[in-house]
Design an enzyme around this catalytic site. Structure first.
Site, PDB file in Angstrom:
ATOM      1  N   CYS A 114      -7.897  37.118  25.195  1.00 53.39           N
ATOM      2  CA  CYS A 114      -6.965  36.751  26.278  1.00 53.39           C
ATOM      3  C   CYS A 114      -7.570  35.740  27.247  1.00 53.39           C
ATOM      4  O   CYS A 114      -6.841  35.055  27.959  1.00 53.39           O
ATOM      5  CB  CYS A 114      -6.513  37.991  27.035  1.00 53.39           C
ATOM      6  SG  CYS A 114      -5.558  39.114  26.000  1.00 53.39           S
ATOM      7  N   HIS A 145      -3.752  35.358  34.224  1.00 53.85           N
ATOM      8  CA  HIS A 145      -3.430  35.926  32.916  1.00 53.85           C
ATOM      9  C   HIS A 145      -2.299  36.938  33.104  1.00 53.85           C
ATOM     10  O   HIS A 145      -2.299  37.722  34.054  1.00 53.85           O
ATOM     11  CB  HIS A 145      -4.668  36.600  32.336  1.00 53.85           C
ATOM     12  CG  HIS A 145      -4.412  37.295  31.040  1.00 53.85           C
ATOM     13  ND1 HIS A 145      -3.661  36.718  30.038  1.00 53.85           N
ATOM     14  CD2 HIS A 145      -4.792  38.517  30.579  1.00 53.85           C
ATOM     15  CE1 HIS A 145      -3.604  37.557  29.017  1.00 53.85           C
ATOM     16  NE2 HIS A 145      -4.269  38.656  29.322  1.00 53.85           N
ATOM     17  N   ASN A 157       2.256  40.123  27.404  1.00 55.71           N
ATOM     18  CA  ASN A 157       0.916  39.544  27.298  1.00 55.71           C
ATOM     19  C   ASN A 157       0.826  38.743  25.999  1.00 55.71           C
ATOM     20  O   ASN A 157       0.835  39.319  24.915  1.00 55.71           O
ATOM     21  CB  ASN A 157      -0.112  40.683  27.325  1.00 55.71           C
ATOM     22  CG  ASN A 157      -1.549  40.178  27.268  1.00 55.71           C
ATOM     23  OD1 ASN A 157      -1.793  38.998  27.014  1.00 55.71           O
ATOM     24  ND2 ASN A 157      -2.482  41.070  27.489  1.00 55.71           N
TER      25      ASN A 157
END
Ligand code: COA
Length: 319
Positions: free
Chosen positions: A114, A246, A276
């Protein structure tokens, strides 16, 4: 004059198919309410059969090139951050290079899950700063839902697919990437990993996560790395025009905003619509806010992300 990498344009691409929380609730023991309360996620996009990470990456890259007013032929470096490459090798970046019709320069993948886009941005920025590249595409692209175990409600509801890209160009002046700050700590492996791979099991595997553990690390490490970026540039939170975090969990995003006393209007949020998307999350959010005119030339933008590894980082950018 300092040689810097200016973000000339950004582009986003999301697969057409939208899966809502209620769609998931029809197939597993969860509810729309639980997902929204714990994460802020309402829906996610899921790639179609036969739609690969490289396809999403190419569409985002074409839009980034158009926004930058450049042609693919202007690019001499492609850095693609992904955890879900089309194939174990070659690098998906080389697929993207070929699909864009490029034959010169270098193209390779970066793997920091990520945090991948921030890592990729740092790599490309350093290539540009030392003069090894002039014009780079930095892409975050994922078909992350292919790593999900649909029997594990603790992870299956959290992720989506998508791609975002930026065009970086060498420039001399005050604008551009001011600094990047990267960290990793392999002791965090068990908190978030995939239980497979070519060298270990020979299978692709599925995401395994200790949610509370990741949450705790995310809040403390992201706060630290944002402070590190501000300190390195002699700035304070008052200088920040935009936080582009993020997009893993609304509660983590709000925690960062509160820590730095940033009003919600200065934080770009897409997690409600995208979930996500791993390495794609930051460039998707950045592209959206540049495209709709919220982020303007001259604004100071903080990018931050954390993911499996653990790996985390931040970048300070004068747009
Ligand atoms: N629907 C309904 N209930 C669920 C659920 C779901 N999708 N997933 C888990 N639960 C249940 C659990 O089984 C548990 O039930 P129990 O109390 O009967 O055992 C309960 O909800 C609480 O689970 P817990 O894991 O303690 O919840 P939480 O408040 O920590 O929230 C996360 C879970 C995953 C949302 C949260 O920990 C989180 O966001 N962590 C960070 C994850 C992340 O950002 N990962 C990516 C980083 S790149």
């Amino acid at each position: 004059m300092t040689r810097r990498s200016v973000i000339l344009g950004a582009g986003a691409y999301l697969p057409k198919r939208v899966v809502t929380n209620n769609d998931l609730a029809a197939q597993m023991d969860t509810t729309d309410d639980w997902i929204i309360q714990r994460t802020g996620i309402r829906q996610r996009h899921v790639a179609a059969e036969g739609e690969f990470t490289s396809h999403l990456a190419v569409k985002a890259s074409e839009r980034a090139l158009a926004a930058a007013g450049l042609k693919a032929a202007d690019i001499d470096l492609i850095v693609l951050a992904t955890t879900t490459p089309d194939e174990t090798f070659p690098a998906t970046a080389t697929r993207v290079q070929a699909l864009l019709g490029l034959t010169r320069g270098a193209a390779f993948d970066v793997q920091a899950v990520c945090a991948g886009f921030v890592f990729g941005l740092a790599v490309a920025d350093n290539f540009i700063k030392v003069g090894q590249a002039e014009t780079a595409l930095v892409i975050g692209a994922e078909t992350f839902t292919r790593l999900l175990d649909w029997n594990d409600r603790g992870t299956a509801v959290l992720f989506g697919d998508g791609a975002g890209a930026v065009v970086l160009k060498a420039s001399y002046g005050d604008r551009g990437v001011l600094s990047t700050h990267l960290h990793s700590d392999g002791r965090g492996h068990d908190a978030l990993y995939v239980d497979g791979g070519p060298s270990s099991t020979g299978r692709v595997g599925h995401v395994r996560m200790q949610g509370k553990e990741v949450f705790k690390h995310a809040v403390s490490k992201l706060a630290q790395v944002i402070q590190e970026a501000l300190d390195a540039n002699g700035m304070t939170a008052d200088d920040i025009d935009w936080l582009v975090p993020h997009q893993a969990n609304r509660r983590i995003i709000d925690g960062m905003a509160d820590k730095y006393r940033l009003p919600r209007e200065k934080v770009v949020v897409t997690v409600d619509r995208h979930a996500n998307t791993s390495a794609a999350s930051v460039p998707l959010a950045l592209a959206e806010a540049m495209d709709d005119g919220r982020i303007k030339p001259g604004h100071l933008v903080v990018l931050e992300a954390i993911g499996g590894g653990l790996a985390w980082g931040a970048a300070l950018v004068r747009m």
